[in-house]
Design an enzyme around this catalytic site. Structure first.
Site, short mmCIF file in Angstrom:
data_model
loop_
_atom_site.label_atom_id
_atom_site.label_comp_id
_atom_site.label_asym_id
_atom_site.label_seq_id
_atom_site.Cartn_x
_atom_site.Cartn_y
_atom_site.Cartn_z
N ASP A 74 16.93 -6.98 2.54
CA ASP A 74 16.07 -8.00 1.93
C ASP A 74 14.95 -8.24 2.94
O ASP A 74 15.22 -8.72 4.06
CB ASP A 74 16.91 -9.28 1.71
CG ASP A 74 16.08 -10.41 1.12
OD1 ASP A 74 14.83 -10.34 1.14
OD2 ASP A 74 16.69 -11.39 0.66
N SER A 102 -3.62 -5.92 -3.00
CA SER A 102 -3.86 -5.83 -4.44
C SER A 102 -5.32 -6.15 -4.72
O SER A 102 -5.98 -6.82 -3.91
CB SER A 102 -2.98 -6.85 -5.16
OG SER A 102 -3.36 -7.00 -6.50
N TYR A 158 0.45 -15.40 -6.39
CA TYR A 158 0.51 -13.98 -6.00
C TYR A 158 -0.77 -13.60 -5.26
O TYR A 158 -0.72 -13.00 -4.18
CB TYR A 158 0.68 -13.13 -7.27
CG TYR A 158 0.63 -11.64 -7.05
CD1 TYR A 158 1.71 -10.97 -6.51
CD2 TYR A 158 -0.49 -10.89 -7.40
CE1 TYR A 158 1.68 -9.59 -6.31
CE2 TYR A 158 -0.54 -9.52 -7.22
CZ TYR A 158 0.55 -8.87 -6.68
OH TYR A 158 0.51 -7.51 -6.49
N LYS A 190 -1.51 -12.11 -1.30
CA LYS A 190 -2.19 -10.85 -0.99
C LYS A 190 -3.46 -11.09 -0.15
O LYS A 190 -3.85 -10.23 0.64
CB LYS A 190 -2.51 -10.09 -2.28
CG LYS A 190 -1.27 -9.67 -3.07
CD LYS A 190 -0.36 -8.73 -2.29
CE LYS A 190 0.83 -8.24 -3.09
NZ LYS A 190 1.71 -7.34 -2.34
N1 NAD Z 1 1.97 -2.87 -10.23
C1 NAD Z 1 0.74 -3.19 -9.90
O1 NAD Z 1 -0.15 -3.16 -10.77
C2 NAD Z 1 0.38 -3.59 -8.51
C3 NAD Z 1 -0.98 -3.83 -8.25
C4 NAD Z 1 -1.36 -4.21 -6.97
C5 NAD Z 1 -0.42 -4.32 -5.96
N2 NAD Z 1 0.90 -4.07 -6.24
C6 NAD Z 1 1.85 -4.23 -5.12
O2 NAD Z 1 2.53 -3.00 -4.92
C7 NAD Z 1 3.85 -3.26 -4.43
C8 NAD Z 1 4.86 -2.55 -5.32
O3 NAD Z 1 4.74 -3.04 -6.64
P1 NAD Z 1 5.39 -2.34 -7.93
O4 NAD Z 1 4.41 -2.45 -9.01
O5 NAD Z 1 5.94 -1.00 -7.57
O6 NAD Z 1 6.57 -3.38 -8.23
P2 NAD Z 1 8.08 -3.17 -8.72
O7 NAD Z 1 8.53 -4.51 -9.15
O8 NAD Z 1 8.17 -2.03 -9.68
O9 NAD Z 1 8.84 -2.73 -7.39
C9 NAD Z 1 8.99 -3.61 -6.31
C10 NAD Z 1 10.17 -3.17 -5.45
O10 NAD Z 1 10.29 -4.10 -4.38
C11 NAD Z 1 11.67 -4.43 -4.23
N3 NAD Z 1 11.81 -5.78 -3.64
C12 NAD Z 1 11.46 -6.97 -4.18
N4 NAD Z 1 11.81 -7.97 -3.38
C13 NAD Z 1 12.41 -7.40 -2.30
C14 NAD Z 1 13.00 -7.92 -1.11
N5 NAD Z 1 13.08 -9.24 -0.88
N6 NAD Z 1 13.51 -7.04 -0.21
C15 NAD Z 1 13.47 -5.71 -0.44
N7 NAD Z 1 12.94 -5.16 -1.54
C16 NAD Z 1 12.41 -6.00 -2.46
C17 NAD Z 1 12.23 -4.39 -5.65
O11 NAD Z 1 13.65 -4.24 -5.64
C18 NAD Z 1 11.49 -3.18 -6.22
O12 NAD Z 1 12.20 -1.99 -6.00
C19 NAD Z 1 4.00 -4.78 -4.42
O13 NAD Z 1 3.75 -5.29 -3.13
C20 NAD Z 1 2.93 -5.24 -5.38
O14 NAD Z 1 2.52 -6.55 -5.13
C21 NAD Z 1 1.31 -3.72 -7.48
#
Ligand code: NAD
Length: 259
Positions: free
Chosen positions: A62, A142, A155, A159
């Site tokens: 975590d 992001s 959020y 970021k």
């Molecule tokens: N999806 C988008 O459009 C987008 C856009 C900009 C930035 N992001 C960023 O990219 C990153 C990944 O996003 P994603 O879209 O793959 O999300 P997702 O929800 O598909 O995956 C996130 C992963 O993080 C893990 N996670 C969450 N809390 C945790 C913790 N406390 N300890 C360990 N693991 C933890 C989850 O289990 C999951 O596997 C994030 O930081 C997100 O903010 C995503």
């Protein structure tokens, strides 16, 4: 130029963007320590990486727990024989107007998206310094960390915070040959966006799927982003071609936010 033989720790790599990054860095020749709370999914990604001919290990962690993040980096070194790169990718989103955010939700999102990144920076810096090695620290930001979005205010603020961590860490760690940068994806087709779309529907009074469709329609390059698009840029940040770049938070969004 490649990262062949380097060891990378990727947090939040059980699915989505993190999984995409882990697979790409493995294709580039790195061995990968996968870190997430979802251990069974991590084992599946580890198998995918082994099929690519690279070593992989999975560590349940975590990222809000500082000691566990340090243990993850120790584990990577023990299992894979070194440590060079961390990608602080784990993150969550909360889709609500600011007026409706609770104290618990504020704490949770800051602990994961900001403190989790800080623990990753600390753990990586400590290990690289102890081993007298250069390295790369890469964190998830992001488009919402460049321009705040309604419904994603909390959020967005996490970021924005990672931009500050990235800039300060870059200056503090430059004398040790450690580069610190962030990537800023746009609208990526992952579980996170399914959650955003579902969260927006009742608040905006629109059908499920509408927010996604409208948001994708605003992308200049005309399609939603894939984890592979983000991973290609992280591959650059992880590799030697970005050796002269530090403290930056770069947009990779298909044309949404112009900075
Ligand atoms: N999806 C988008 O459009 C987008 C856009 C900009 C930035 N992001 C960023 O990219 C990153 C990944 O996003 P994603 O879209 O793959 O999300 P997702 O929800 O598909 O995956 C996130 C992963 O993080 C893990 N996670 C969450 N809390 C945790 C913790 N406390 N300890 C360990 N693991 C933890 C989850 O289990 C999951 O596997 C994030 O930081 C997100 O903010 C995503």
């Amino acid at each position: 130029m490649s990262i062949k033989g380097k060891v990378a720790v990727v947090t939040g790599s059980a699915q989505g963007i993190g999984r995409g990054i882990a697979l790409r860095l493995a294709q580039d020749g790195a061995d990968i320590c996968l870190v997430d709370m979802q251990i069974e999914k991590l084992q599946g990604v580890a198998e995918e990486i082994r099929k690519l001919g690279r070593k992989a290990c999975a560590f349940q962690c975590d990222v809000t727990n500082r000691s566990q993040v340090f243990e993850a980096v120790d584990y990577a070194e023990k299992e894979l024989g070194g440590f060079d790169i961390i990608v602080n990718n784990a993150g969550i989103c909360i889709t609500k107007p600011l007026e409706k955010i609770s104290e618990e939700e504020c704490e949770r999102i800051f602990k994961i998206n900001v403190f989790g990144v800080l623990w990753g920076i600390q753990a990586a810096a400590a290990k690289l310094k102890a081993n007298k090695k250069k390295g790369k620290i890469i964190s998830a930001r992001s488009i919402a960390g460049h321009t705040a979005w309604a419904m994603l205010g909390m959020y967005s603020s996490t970021k924005f915070a990672v931009r500050g961590l990235t800039q300060a860490a870059a200056q503090e760690l430059a004398p040790f040959g450690i580069n610190v940068n962030s990537y800023c994806p746009g609208i990526v087709d992952t579980n996170m966006w399914t959650e955003i779309d579902h969260g927006c529907a009742p608040e905006k009074g629109v059908a499920t799927g509408e927010t996604w469709k409208a948001s994708v329609a605003g992308i200049a390059l005309g399609r939603a982003e894939k984890p592979e698009d983000v991973a290609a840029f992280v591959s650059y940040l992880a590799g030697p071609d970005s050796d002269y770049m530090t403290g930056q938070s770069v947009l990779i969004d298909g044309g949404i936010v112009y900075n």
